[in-house]
Scaffold this motif. Sequence first.
Motif, PDB file in Angstrom:
ATOM      1  N   ARG A 149       1.287   8.428  -5.631  1.00 49.92           N
ATOM      2  CA  ARG A 149       1.192   8.671  -4.190  1.00 49.92           C
ATOM      3  C   ARG A 149       2.601   8.858  -3.631  1.00 49.92           C
ATOM      4  NH1 ARG A 149      -1.867   4.321  -5.237  1.00 49.92           N
ATOM      5  NH2 ARG A 149      -0.378   2.914  -4.216  1.00 49.92           N
ATOM      6  N   VAL A 150       2.827  10.020  -3.036  1.00 54.45           N
ATOM      7  CA  VAL A 150       4.170  10.388  -2.564  1.00 54.45           C
ATOM      8  C   VAL A 150       4.116  10.681  -1.070  1.00 54.45           C
ATOM      9  CG1 VAL A 150       6.144  11.915  -2.880  1.00 54.45           C
ATOM     10  CG2 VAL A 150       4.613  11.440  -4.819  1.00 54.45           C
ATOM     11  N   LEU A 151       4.996  10.032  -0.315  1.00 56.01           N
ATOM     12  CA  LEU A 151       5.136  10.299   1.115  1.00 56.01           C
ATOM     13  C   LEU A 151       6.405  11.113   1.339  1.00 56.01           C
ATOM     14  CD1 LEU A 151       4.245   9.834   4.068  1.00 56.01           C
ATOM     15  CD2 LEU A 151       5.637   7.741   4.048  1.00 56.01           C
ATOM     16  N   VAL A 152       6.262  12.297   1.946  1.00 55.92           N
ATOM     17  CA  VAL A 152       7.405  13.178   2.213  1.00 55.92           C
ATOM     18  C   VAL A 152       7.701  13.151   3.712  1.00 55.92           C
ATOM     19  CG1 VAL A 152       8.332  15.509   1.993  1.00 55.92           C
ATOM     20  CG2 VAL A 152       6.692  14.649   0.297  1.00 55.92           C
ATOM     21  N   VAL A 153       8.912  12.734   4.061  1.00 61.01           N
ATOM     22  CA  VAL A 153       9.315  12.627   5.465  1.00 61.01           C
ATOM     23  C   VAL A 153      10.438  13.622   5.723  1.00 61.01           C
ATOM     24  CG1 VAL A 153      10.075  11.077   7.298  1.00 61.01           C
ATOM     25  CG2 VAL A 153       8.769  10.165   5.353  1.00 61.01           C
ATOM     26  N   ASP A 154      10.126  14.669   6.481  1.00 62.27           N
ATOM     27  CA  ASP A 154      11.111  15.717   6.761  1.00 62.27           C
ATOM     28  C   ASP A 154      10.648  16.480   7.986  1.00 62.27           C
ATOM     29  OD1 ASP A 154      12.761  18.173   6.594  1.00 62.27           O
ATOM     30  OD2 ASP A 154      13.280  17.411   4.603  1.00 62.27           O
ATOM     31  N   ASP A 155      11.565  16.809   8.874  1.00 61.89           N
ATOM     32  CA  ASP A 155      11.187  17.533  10.090  1.00 61.89           C
ATOM     33  C   ASP A 155      10.959  19.008   9.818  1.00 61.89           C
ATOM     34  OD1 ASP A 155      14.131  17.412   9.681  1.00 61.89           O
ATOM     35  OD2 ASP A 155      14.180  18.775  11.403  1.00 61.89           O
ATOM     36  N   SER A 156      11.299  19.484   8.630  1.00 64.33           N
ATOM     37  CA  SER A 156      11.147  20.899   8.298  1.00 64.33           C
ATOM     38  C   SER A 156       9.785  21.170   7.661  1.00 64.33           C
ATOM     39  CB  SER A 156      12.252  21.344   7.340  1.00 64.33           C
ATOM     40  OG  SER A 156      11.972  22.625   6.807  1.00 64.33           O
ATOM     41  N   GLU A 157       9.009  22.016   8.303  1.00 67.59           N
ATOM     42  CA  GLU A 157       7.707  22.410   7.753  1.00 67.59           C
ATOM     43  C   GLU A 157       7.875  23.142   6.429  1.00 67.59           C
ATOM     44  OE1 GLU A 157       3.677  22.790   7.426  1.00 67.59           O
ATOM     45  OE2 GLU A 157       4.684  21.809   9.122  1.00 67.59           O
ATOM     46  N   THR A 158       8.922  23.938   6.319  1.00 67.46           N
ATOM     47  CA  THR A 158       9.174  24.697   5.086  1.00 67.46           C
ATOM     48  C   THR A 158       9.412  23.760   3.904  1.00 67.46           C
ATOM     49  OG1 THR A 158      10.149  26.510   6.352  1.00 67.46           O
ATOM     50  CG2 THR A 158      10.638  26.429   3.993  1.00 67.46           C
ATOM     51  N   ILE A 159      10.233  22.735   4.120  1.00 64.52           N
ATOM     52  CA  ILE A 159      10.561  21.802   3.036  1.00 64.52           C
ATOM     53  C   ILE A 159       9.337  20.984   2.633  1.00 64.52           C
ATOM     54  CG2 ILE A 159      11.896  19.753   2.427  1.00 64.52           C
ATOM     55  CD1 ILE A 159      13.480  22.342   2.300  1.00 64.52           C
ATOM     56  N   THR A 160       8.613  20.456   3.616  1.00 69.40           N
ATOM     57  CA  THR A 160       7.445  19.640   3.265  1.00 69.40           C
ATOM     58  C   THR A 160       6.402  20.473   2.529  1.00 69.40           C
ATOM     59  OG1 THR A 160       6.489  20.033   5.462  1.00 69.40           O
ATOM     60  CG2 THR A 160       7.759  17.997   5.156  1.00 69.40           C
TER      61      THR A 160
END
Length: 421
Positions: free
Chosen positions: A132-143
């Motif tokens: 289970r991985v939580l990705v926290v980033d303000d960039s839609e492209t990166i997520t």
Amino acid sequence: MNSQANALPLLIGTAQRAAVESLQAQLLSFGVPVLVFSRKSALLAALHEQPALAVLIDEAGLEDAATDDVLPLLTRLYKGTVFCITSDVPVIRQIALMRLGVTGFLSWPIDTQRLIDRLDQLADAGKGNPYRVLVVDDSETITRWVSHILQEAGMQVRTLHNPLDIFLALDRFRPEIVLMDVYMPECGGDEMARLIRQHPQFDSIPIVFLSTETSRGRQWQARSMGGDDFLIKNQESDELLASVSITAERYRRLRQWMTRDSLTGLLDHTHLIQQLEVQTVAARAQSYPLSYAMIDIDHFKQVNDLHGHAVGDRVIKSLARLLRQMAPLSDLIGRYGGEEFAIIMPGLSQIRAAQRMDEIRMAFFQLRHLVGEVTLQVSFSAGVAALEDGMSASQLVEAADRALYQAKRAGRNQIGMATMC
């Protein structure tokens, strides 16, 4: 309750059908279906038609074929675990059997509990629970890029664009690794990591920074505030995947060691109560029922005194395995201490929880524990309480404990129910 119909069967090839009848009944009571074959053609046909959890083959052979003749054909059809049941064969013979495809050995008479432990290991290895991985980033492209890579590898991924919402995500998703950008409008990833580390329940979760930052000094500074590693955005997907997999697996193993009872593999006392507190808050916030059961093995001291602590440990492990099988959520079961266990049952009313506990009680009482030539039958008592308005987690435990002792005073081997206030 787990359906036995969906469980992979254990296949046994032996001419001694009577010798495995008791084993067959014991394994079935644990939810492991067993198919016994005395002829080569029937065993091979079964392997051709369906997958199997494992195969046990008698070193003495089947009715119509020697083991050495069966194994080459068997291993062409089946690539899983093959146990050979032996009676004091020399090492040179064991080596010969291994060359024919045997992967492990069991001795007559078969120790049911040890076999179940080994089958559990096979079943757990085959589950392949995704990380289970939580990705926290303000960039839609990166997520989107990170999610695609990790989901293609079979991982569960949740994305979060506002780091200020991270504690809700940590509570609900329970990630095994957090990938977090360092530079975000709301706050820095290193600042959020430092804040996360202030909460004991999240202190050990790996936090890996994902950023365009290439300055080694800045990377080390960010890591010093609570991060475990630093990855550069837009790196090779294989590198990202390998780094996440290695870190998540290390955390999973560490978490298992930190939170689980060594004998049973269930939650230990401390983490059981932590889970109950979390589940209590969630049940109250989302307005669903929550029940809690306390279990105590009846006359357990007599088991230890009469048969020894090794037998007592086997009884405890038998109950633990049955609870994992039959309880609603296997990751909400704990060993409260000694011969006491507890189960957290979100979504179940007190009546439904008591019914489930009674099913488990009857299944446990039907088990037969072989102690030399003696067959041992053991029971348990349980108390069930439901979360009420204004009730804390500790009060819920006390209510279930009172119901447990009510069941014991009434004669044991039964389920007590806490009185609703």
